[in-house]
Design a protein around this motif. Structure first.
Motif, PDB file in Angstrom:
ATOM      1  N   ARG A 111     -49.817  -9.214 -14.865  1.00 54.17           N
ATOM      2  CA  ARG A 111     -48.969  -8.528 -14.496  1.00 54.17           C
ATOM      3  C   ARG A 111     -47.910  -7.979 -15.541  1.00 54.17           C
ATOM      4  NH1 ARG A 111     -43.793  -9.145 -12.669  1.00 54.17           N
ATOM      5  NH2 ARG A 111     -43.328  -8.897 -10.513  1.00 54.17           N
ATOM      6  N   TYR A 112     -47.283  -6.964 -15.447  1.00 53.13           N
ATOM      7  CA  TYR A 112     -46.418  -6.506 -16.307  1.00 53.13           C
ATOM      8  C   TYR A 112     -45.124  -7.213 -16.243  1.00 53.13           C
ATOM      9  CZ  TYR A 112     -42.882  -3.768 -13.642  1.00 53.13           C
ATOM     10  OH  TYR A 112     -41.568  -3.518 -12.694  1.00 53.13           O
ATOM     11  N   ASP A 113     -44.298  -7.271 -17.212  1.00 60.06           N
ATOM     12  CA  ASP A 113     -42.866  -7.861 -17.441  1.00 60.06           C
ATOM     13  C   ASP A 113     -41.968  -6.945 -17.310  1.00 60.06           C
ATOM     14  OD1 ASP A 113     -40.985  -9.242 -17.996  1.00 60.06           O
ATOM     15  OD2 ASP A 113     -41.503 -10.106 -19.917  1.00 60.06           O
ATOM     16  N   PRO A 114     -41.356  -6.924 -16.106  1.00 61.87           N
ATOM     17  CA  PRO A 114     -40.329  -5.844 -15.784  1.00 61.87           C
ATOM     18  C   PRO A 114     -39.159  -5.982 -16.910  1.00 61.87           C
ATOM     19  CG  PRO A 114     -40.642  -7.344 -13.927  1.00 61.87           C
ATOM     20  CD  PRO A 114     -41.671  -8.003 -14.866  1.00 61.87           C
ATOM     21  N   GLU A 115     -38.806  -7.492 -17.193  1.00 59.43           N
ATOM     22  CA  GLU A 115     -37.699  -7.559 -18.086  1.00 59.43           C
ATOM     23  C   GLU A 115     -38.008  -6.706 -19.590  1.00 59.43           C
ATOM     24  OE1 GLU A 115     -35.647 -10.879 -17.990  1.00 59.43           O
ATOM     25  OE2 GLU A 115     -35.462 -10.892 -15.687  1.00 59.43           O
ATOM     26  N   GLU A 116     -39.280  -6.882 -19.865  1.00 56.16           N
ATOM     27  CA  GLU A 116     -39.784  -6.329 -21.238  1.00 56.16           C
ATOM     28  C   GLU A 116     -39.837  -4.594 -21.080  1.00 56.16           C
ATOM     29  OE1 GLU A 116     -40.801  -7.874 -24.039  1.00 56.16           O
ATOM     30  OE2 GLU A 116     -42.017  -6.103 -25.003  1.00 56.16           O
ATOM     31  N   ARG A 132     -35.527  11.101 -15.275  1.00 51.68           N
ATOM     32  CA  ARG A 132     -35.573  10.162 -13.812  1.00 51.68           C
ATOM     33  C   ARG A 132     -36.954   9.174 -14.052  1.00 51.68           C
ATOM     34  NH1 ARG A 132     -35.260  15.344 -12.742  1.00 51.68           N
ATOM     35  NH2 ARG A 132     -33.691  16.182 -11.467  1.00 51.68           N
ATOM     36  N   VAL A 133     -36.640   7.879 -13.230  1.00 49.44           N
ATOM     37  CA  VAL A 133     -37.563   6.941 -13.499  1.00 49.44           C
ATOM     38  C   VAL A 133     -38.245   6.886 -12.032  1.00 49.44           C
ATOM     39  CG1 VAL A 133     -36.238   5.674 -15.069  1.00 49.44           C
ATOM     40  CG2 VAL A 133     -35.951   5.080 -12.795  1.00 49.44           C
ATOM     41  N   GLY A 134     -39.649   6.654 -12.244  1.00 50.13           N
ATOM     42  CA  GLY A 134     -40.603   6.376 -11.045  1.00 50.13           C
ATOM     43  C   GLY A 134     -41.381   5.100 -11.469  1.00 50.13           C
ATOM     44  N   VAL A 135     -42.188   4.708 -10.335  1.00 49.54           N
ATOM     45  CA  VAL A 135     -43.030   3.483 -10.643  1.00 49.54           C
ATOM     46  C   VAL A 135     -44.186   4.249  -9.513  1.00 49.54           C
ATOM     47  CG1 VAL A 135     -41.259   1.779 -10.668  1.00 49.54           C
ATOM     48  CG2 VAL A 135     -42.029   2.526  -8.309  1.00 49.54           C
ATOM     49  N   ALA A 136     -45.331   3.571 -10.039  1.00 49.64           N
ATOM     50  CA  ALA A 136     -46.696   4.220  -9.264  1.00 49.64           C
ATOM     51  C   ALA A 136     -47.297   2.564  -8.976  1.00 49.64           C
ATOM     52  CB  ALA A 136     -47.707   4.938 -10.416  1.00 49.64           C
ATOM     53  N   ASN A 137     -48.009   2.883  -7.780  1.00 55.11           N
ATOM     54  CA  ASN A 137     -49.096   1.716  -7.367  1.00 55.11           C
ATOM     55  C   ASN A 137     -47.939   0.562  -7.229  1.00 55.11           C
ATOM     56  OD1 ASN A 137     -51.534   3.317  -7.383  1.00 55.11           O
ATOM     57  ND2 ASN A 137     -50.885   3.509  -9.728  1.00 55.11           N
ATOM     58  N   PHE A 138     -46.913   0.633  -6.798  1.00 62.18           N
ATOM     59  CA  PHE A 138     -45.957  -0.588  -6.269  1.00 62.18           C
ATOM     60  C   PHE A 138     -45.799  -0.666  -5.147  1.00 62.18           C
ATOM     61  CE2 PHE A 138     -42.843  -1.500 -10.208  1.00 62.18           C
ATOM     62  CZ  PHE A 138     -43.908  -1.125 -11.237  1.00 62.18           C
ATOM     63  N   ASP A 139     -45.539  -2.057  -4.502  1.00 62.38           N
ATOM     64  CA  ASP A 139     -45.240  -2.431  -3.107  1.00 62.38           C
ATOM     65  C   ASP A 139     -43.880  -2.579  -3.147  1.00 62.38           C
ATOM     66  OD1 ASP A 139     -44.843  -5.026  -4.197  1.00 62.38           O
ATOM     67  OD2 ASP A 139     -46.516  -5.737  -3.029  1.00 62.38           O
ATOM     68  N   VAL A 140     -43.436  -3.051  -1.768  1.00 61.02           N
ATOM     69  CA  VAL A 140     -41.834  -3.131  -1.755  1.00 61.02           C
ATOM     70  C   VAL A 140     -41.327  -3.995  -2.591  1.00 61.02           C
ATOM     71  CG1 VAL A 140     -39.937  -3.539   0.111  1.00 61.02           C
ATOM     72  CG2 VAL A 140     -41.948  -2.021   0.625  1.00 61.02           C
ATOM     73  N   ASP A 141     -42.018  -5.082  -2.674  1.00 66.01           N
ATOM     74  CA  ASP A 141     -41.323  -6.154  -3.460  1.00 66.01           C
ATOM     75  C   ASP A 141     -41.213  -5.906  -5.059  1.00 66.01           C
ATOM     76  OD1 ASP A 141     -41.213  -7.819  -1.239  1.00 66.01           O
ATOM     77  OD2 ASP A 141     -43.045  -9.018  -1.776  1.00 66.01           O
ATOM     78  N   ALA A 146     -37.958  -4.261  -9.728  1.00 72.16           N
ATOM     79  CA  ALA A 146     -37.677  -3.159 -10.628  1.00 72.16           C
ATOM     80  C   ALA A 146     -36.187  -2.620 -10.630  1.00 72.16           C
ATOM     81  CB  ALA A 146     -38.941  -2.146 -10.659  1.00 72.16           C
ATOM     82  N   GLN A 147     -35.962  -2.249  -9.270  1.00 75.91           N
ATOM     83  CA  GLN A 147     -34.784  -1.556  -9.115  1.00 75.91           C
ATOM     84  C   GLN A 147     -33.519  -2.261  -9.649  1.00 75.91           C
ATOM     85  OE1 GLN A 147     -34.039   2.044  -7.765  1.00 75.91           O
ATOM     86  NE2 GLN A 147     -32.753   1.032  -9.343  1.00 75.91           N
ATOM     87  N   MET A 148     -33.595  -3.818  -9.554  1.00 79.45           N
ATOM     88  CA  MET A 148     -32.436  -4.549 -10.032  1.00 79.45           C
ATOM     89  C   MET A 148     -32.483  -4.417 -11.715  1.00 79.45           C
ATOM     90  SD  MET A 148     -31.933  -6.888  -7.623  1.00 79.45           S
ATOM     91  CE  MET A 148     -32.111  -8.711  -8.119  1.00 79.45           C
ATOM     92  N   LEU A 149     -33.432  -3.792 -12.355  1.00 84.38           N
ATOM     93  CA  LEU A 149     -33.282  -3.768 -13.885  1.00 84.38           C
ATOM     94  C   LEU A 149     -32.980  -2.177 -14.165  1.00 84.38           C
ATOM     95  CD1 LEU A 149     -36.093  -6.118 -14.458  1.00 84.38           C
ATOM     96  CD2 LEU A 149     -33.852  -6.653 -14.984  1.00 84.38           C
ATOM     97  N   ASP A 151     -31.338   1.519 -15.006  1.00 86.07           N
ATOM     98  CA  ASP A 151     -30.049   1.764 -14.780  1.00 86.07           C
ATOM     99  C   ASP A 151     -29.949   3.093 -13.895  1.00 86.07           C
ATOM    100  OD1 ASP A 151     -29.331   0.198 -16.484  1.00 86.07           O
ATOM    101  OD2 ASP A 151     -29.247   1.296 -18.402  1.00 86.07           O
ATOM    102  N   ALA A 152     -30.973   3.674 -13.423  1.00 86.84           N
ATOM    103  CA  ALA A 152     -30.973   4.649 -12.565  1.00 86.84           C
ATOM    104  C   ALA A 152     -31.927   4.265 -11.254  1.00 86.84           C
ATOM    105  CB  ALA A 152     -31.592   5.991 -13.152  1.00 86.84           C
ATOM    106  N   PRO A 153     -31.385   5.215 -10.236  1.00 85.74           N
ATOM    107  CA  PRO A 153     -32.320   5.070  -8.933  1.00 85.74           C
ATOM    108  C   PRO A 153     -33.789   5.262  -8.988  1.00 85.74           C
ATOM    109  CG  PRO A 153     -30.652   6.680  -8.599  1.00 85.74           C
ATOM    110  CD  PRO A 153     -30.498   6.001 -10.012  1.00 85.74           C
ATOM    111  N   ILE A 154     -34.653   4.710  -8.529  1.00 85.39           N
ATOM    112  CA  ILE A 154     -35.912   4.872  -8.723  1.00 85.39           C
ATOM    113  C   ILE A 154     -36.149   6.162  -7.671  1.00 85.39           C
ATOM    114  CG2 ILE A 154     -38.481   4.337  -8.182  1.00 85.39           C
ATOM    115  CD1 ILE A 154     -37.660   1.327  -8.485  1.00 85.39           C
ATOM    116  N   PHE A 155     -36.406   7.093  -8.597  1.00 84.19           N
ATOM    117  CA  PHE A 155     -36.715   8.393  -7.700  1.00 84.19           C
ATOM    118  C   PHE A 155     -37.949   8.738  -7.047  1.00 84.19           C
ATOM    119  CE2 PHE A 155     -37.566  13.228  -8.280  1.00 84.19           C
ATOM    120  CZ  PHE A 155     -36.443  13.654  -7.578  1.00 84.19           C
ATOM    121  N   ALA A 156     -39.053   8.145  -7.540  1.00 85.06           N
ATOM    122  CA  ALA A 156     -40.357   8.147  -6.801  1.00 85.06           C
ATOM    123  C   ALA A 156     -41.075   6.908  -7.036  1.00 85.06           C
ATOM    124  CB  ALA A 156     -41.079   9.513  -7.138  1.00 85.06           C
TER     125      ALA A 156
END
Ligand code: NAP
Length: 272
Positions: A111-116, A132-141, A146-149, A151-156
Motif C-alpha cells: 500500500r502507498y505511504d500517504p506521509e511519503e 488541484r489534487v485528486g485521488v483515484a481508486n480510493f475508498d472513503v477511508d 489522505a485529506q488530513m495530509l 494542503d488543498a481539498p481533494i477535488f476529485a
C-alpha cells in the motif's frame, strides 16, 4: 488557469493508438467540444496528448488537463521529478488536476505511504506545477486519511463507474463533501452495447446505448464521465450532453442488478 468547475463530460486518453493517432484523436475531441482531457503517466503518451492539445488551438484557459502519478513513482522525490516531466511533456505550465493513480503497487501489502507521497503533492501545489489534487481508486477511508495530509481539498476521486458498477457509497460521499466523482470506463469498454436495458432505453430516444450510459452518469450530481473514443464515437459520445433521460429510465438503470468490474488487478481497496 482552467475553469473552476469540471465540464460535465471529459475525454479519456488510454490506449488510443500510435502517436499520430493520439495527436489526431485528442485534437479532434477538443474541436468537437470536450474541454477536460484525462491523461496519466501510465498511458505513456503525454507528448502526443500535448501535441494534440496544441494542434486544437483552443485557448489554454478553456481547457482542463488532468494527469496521474504512476504507482511506481509514489516516493517523495519521484513524485516531484516525474510530475515536472509530465507537465513538460504535456506542454503546459500547470497541470490542472493531478491524481494519485492507485493507492498500492499490487496489493495491500505494498500500500502507498500517504506521509511519503502527499507532502510531494503539497510541494508541487506550492510551486504551481499542479493546481488541484485528486485521488483515484480510493475508498472513503483512504480519502479521509489522505485529506488530513493534503494542503488543498481533494477535488476529485476517479473510479470505475457505469450502469453495472454504480458506486452508490462514493456518489453520496462526493456529493456531501463537495468533490467530483470522475467515472472511468463509463462505457464498460464498449460492452454497453450488449446490455438489453440500455439498448431498449436507447431505442426510445433514437440514441445509442453509449449515449444512454453517459446521460445517466451526467444526471447524477458531481459525477463526470470520461469516455475514451476514436472516430465517429468521439462526437456521438459528446452529444450525450443533449440527451435528458426520463425519471422512469433513470430508475430502470438504477435497478439493474448485474455487477461487472473491468479494472481489477489487486491494487484497489475493494480487493483488500
Ligand atoms: N484511474 C484509473 O485507474 C483509470 C482506469 C481506466 C481508465 N481510466 C481513464 O478513463 C478513460 C475511459 O475509460 P476506458 O478507456 O477504460 O473505457 P471506456 O471509455 O468505457 O471505453 C472505451 C472503449 O469503448 C469504445 N467506445 C467509445 N465510444 C463508443 C460508442 N459510442 N459506442 C460503442 N463503443 C464505444 C471505444 O472504442 P473506439 O476507440 O473504437 O471508439 C473503446 O474501445 C480512459 O481512457 C482513461 O483516461 C482511468
Amino acid at each position: 488557469m482552467a475553469p473552476d468547475e469540471l465540464p460535465r463530460i471529459g475525454f479519456g486518453t488510454l490506449r488510443i493508438g500510435d502517436s499520430t493517432e493520439v495527436v489526431e484523436t485528442v485534437s479532434q475531441a477538443i474541436e468537437v467540444g470536450y474541454r477536460h482531457i484525462d491523461n496519466a503517466q501510465k498511458y505513456d503518451n503525454q507528448e502526443a496528448v500535448g501535441d494534440g492539445i496544441a494542434e486544437a488551438d483552443i485557448p489554454r484557459e478553456q481547457l482542463f488537463i488532468a494527469s496521474k502519478v504512476n504507482e511506481s513513482n509514489l516516493a517523495y522525490e519521484d513524485v516531484l521529478e516525474t510530475t515536472r516531466e509530465t507537465r513538460d511533456a504535456l506542454g503546459v505550465d500547470t497541470i490542472d488536476l493531478h491524481y494519485v493513480h492507485w493507492p498500492a503497487i499490487s496489493g495491500e501489502e505494498d500500500r502507498y505511504d500517504p506521509e511519503e507521497t502527499i507532502p510531494a503533492f503539497n510541494e508541487l501545489l506550492k510551486e504551481g506545477v499542479i493546481d488541484r489534487v485528486g485521488v483515484a481508486n480510493f475508498d472513503v477511508d483512504l480519502i479521509e486519511e489522505a485529506q488530513m495530509l493534503f494542503d488543498a481539498p481533494i477535488f476529485a476521486n476517479q473510479v470505475e463507474m457505469h450502469p453495472l458498477l454504480q458506486q452508490e457509497e462514493l456518489v453520496v460521499y462526493a456529493q456531501e463533501n463537495d468533490m467530483y466523482l470522475v467515472a472511468y470506463s463509463p462505457l464498460i469498454r464498449g460492452e454497453v452495447d450488449e446490455i438489453p436495458d440500455l439498448r431498449e432505453i436507447a431505442r426510445k430516444y433514437d440514441a445509442t446505448p453509449a449515449q444512454v450510459s453517459l446521460a445517466w452518469l451526467m444526471s447524477i450530481d458531481n459525477v463526470v464521465p470520461i469516455p475514451k473514443a476514436t472516430g465517429d464515437h468521439i462526437r456521438e459520445n459528446y452529444h450525450a450532453l443533449d440527451l435528458k433521460l426520463d425519471p422512469e429510465d433513470i430508475d430502470r438503470i438504477e435497478s439493474i442488478e448485474r455487477e461487472r468490474r473491468i479494472v481489477d488487478r489487486g491494487k484497489g481497496p475493494w480487493q483488500w
